[in-house]
Design an enzyme around this catalytic site. Structure first.
Site, PDB file in Angstrom:
ATOM      1  N   GLU A 146      -6.573 -14.441   7.163  1.00  0.00           N
ATOM      2  CA  GLU A 146      -5.274 -15.071   6.865  1.00  0.00           C
ATOM      3  C   GLU A 146      -4.572 -15.760   7.832  1.00  0.00           C
ATOM      4  O   GLU A 146      -3.699 -16.591   7.634  1.00  0.00           O
ATOM      5  CB  GLU A 146      -4.607 -13.926   6.182  1.00  0.00           C
ATOM      6  N   ARG A 174       0.888  -1.106   0.055  1.00  0.00           N
ATOM      7  CA  ARG A 174       0.035   0.030   0.031  1.00  0.00           C
ATOM      8  C   ARG A 174       0.920   1.319   0.099  1.00  0.00           C
ATOM      9  O   ARG A 174       0.617   2.263  -0.586  1.00  0.00           O
ATOM     10  CB  ARG A 174      -1.042   0.145   1.297  1.00  0.00           C
ATOM     11  N   GLN A 215      -9.361  -6.462  -0.875  1.00  0.00           N
ATOM     12  CA  GLN A 215      -8.684  -5.795  -1.942  1.00  0.00           C
ATOM     13  C   GLN A 215      -9.061  -5.040  -2.887  1.00  0.00           C
ATOM     14  O   GLN A 215      -8.668  -4.290  -3.439  1.00  0.00           O
ATOM     15  CB  GLN A 215      -7.736  -6.699  -2.464  1.00  0.00           C
ATOM     16  N   SER A 271     -13.122 -10.352  -1.732  1.00  0.00           N
ATOM     17  CA  SER A 271     -11.675  -9.844  -1.307  1.00  0.00           C
ATOM     18  C   SER A 271     -11.861  -8.517  -0.757  1.00  0.00           C
ATOM     19  O   SER A 271     -12.366  -7.622  -1.554  1.00  0.00           O
ATOM     20  CB  SER A 271     -10.675 -10.192  -2.373  1.00  0.00           C
TER      21      SER A 271
END
Length: 445
Positions: free
Chosen positions: A332, A45, A187, A185
């Site tokens: 995760e 990021r 993301q 996700s």
């Protein structure tokens, strides 16, 4: 810099067993101090935001791993410069440029999701492709959202909405309002938000479905603010207005998700592990591990290191009770947590992680298959795993090119002799030095 795995290739690794049998509270013997590398999520990021900034940014203590190298290589193809210095990584902004170029994705989800919007801001024709595994990972909702915001994206010869694909840059994106299903996700949402300050009208994202891993969204919003943007979260809407980003210096925190197997070790074997640099305040989802330690009967407390840095001291006695855990926000961590719970004295259930089927591999299927093959009583549910107490035995633990499964295999080896972890080099995705650090923790080197 090469984007190859910066660790030797190997077909298998015998995960070392702890030198002592599981200790009692008064006889714990594991004594180790470890350092984990910088956060992959924060590093990538920070690199994206630095490339979108008006000036040069020094990113201190960045992760050096396969995923991080793939991100840097992608940014260079898109016109940014990234130079390693004695102080860290110095990144200069993207340039417009022209012509054609290729971005290699490997199996890096952050690269596949964060960089297409950057390509749309330039004037190049950018071809995206990567490993076979990345072609199976979900991407279509993000590409469709970018098209809605003005991006010119051409599907390749494979599955629509997946690599390979091509972005034809036309010098910018208008931005505006868009609906996004980010349930597969988080993301997808982070990708739009990170690039939004460079859109003509910023972006307003209306969320459809439930977003997993809210801490990663909080991380994205926090980092946008640090770089000078003004994001706003209003229920199911997230708005980022246009902004000129700038930040001269940014320090990356240690990766708390990568620290998970080291946190697990004293709980599984008994003893104490000190993890250097653990931040007292953070948006990283891995910080949840401190709560897990307490729930499992261990202790996780902050100390001050000799150099003045914060240190997290984790202690356990090798006894684990079964638990029901909703890991939706910290998915995760599931592989390491599942490996730990195989040693619990009662049944456990992990829920809220259906989205793990679209990660580096189908992690739920992989864990159920591999843990069962070693004697575990593990089965899949619609959104997680059920784990029953059962004696484990030696065997090969296949890792499916997934770095988190290598770490899970290492945890199993703490209590089970003869666990052969397949392809340990895949851990180079986030921690190239993991195997050496694991041996050092156990006093094996």
């Amino acid at each position: 810099m090469s984007t190859d795995d910066p660790v030797p290739t190997a077909t298998s690794w015998t995960a070392p067993t702890a030198a002592t049998t599981p200790a009692t509270a008064g006889d714990a013997t594991l004594r180790a101090t470890v350092r984990v590398p910088g956060s992959k999520s924060i590093t990538n990021r920070a690199c994206v935001l630095a490339a979108l900034s008006a000036g040069t940014t020094l990113v201190r203590e960045p992760l050096d791993s396969r995923d991080a190298r793939l991100m840097l290589a992608a940014l260079r193809e898109l016109g940014a410069t990234a130079e390693h210095t004695a102080d860290g990584l110095r990144i200069s902004p993207l340039t417009q440029g022209d012509g054609e170029t290729h971005v290699v994705l490997g199996n890096a989800g952050t690269v596949a999701r964060f960089t297409p919007a950057l390509a749309a801001l330039g004037e190049r024709t950018v071809h995206f492709d990567g490993d076979a595994a990345i072609r199976r990972r979900p991407l279509s909702p993000l590409l469709d959202a970018l098209r809605t915001l003005g991006a010119d994206i051409e599907d390749g010869p494979g599955e629509p909405g997946a690599p390979p694909f091509t972005v034809h840059g036309h010098g910018g994106l208008r931005g505006g309002e868009v609906d996004l299903d980010s349930s597969a996700s988080s993301q997808f949402l982070s990708a739009l938000l990170l690039a939004a300050p460079a859109f003509d009208h910023g972006v307003t994202v209306r969320l459809l479905g439930e977003v997993p891993s809210e801490p990663h969204i909080a991380m994205t919003l926090d980092m946008l603010r640090r770089f000078g943007a003004a994001p706003e979260r209003r229920g199911r809407e997230v708005h980022v207005p246009p902004a000129t980003l700038t930040l001269a210096d940014y320090a990356v925190e240690p990766d708390l998700s990568t620290a998970a197997p080291f946190v697990a070790a004293p709980l599984v074997t008994g003893g104490t592990v000190r993890i250097v640099g653990w931040p007292r305040e953070t948006t990283q989802p891995g910080d949840w591990l401190r709560s897990l330690v307490a729930e499992l009967g261990g202790e996780a407390v902050f100390e001050r290191g000799a150099d003045g840095s914060d240190v997290l001291r984790v202690s356990g006695d090798g006894r684990l009770a079964g638990r029901e855990l909703d890991l939706h926000e910290v998915g995760e961590l599931t592989p390491v947590v599942a490996a730990m719970l195989c040693f619990a004295d009662g049944p456990s259930r992990i829920s809220g992680v259906a989205h793990l089927r679209g990660h580096e591999t189908d992690r739920l299927a992989a864990l159920a298959t591999e843990l069962t093959a070693l004697g575990g009583a593990v089965s899949e549910t619609a959104d997680g795993l059920v784990i029953g107490p059962a004696p484990l035995h030696a065997g090969t633990f296949h890792t499916y090119d997934d770095h988190r499964l290598v770490m899970a295999g290492a945890v199993l080896g703490l209590r089970v002799s003869g666990v052969e972890v397949e392809n340990p080099a895949t851990v180079g995705k986030t921690f190239p030095g993991f195997v050496d650090a694991w041996h050092a923790m156990l006093g094996a080197v």
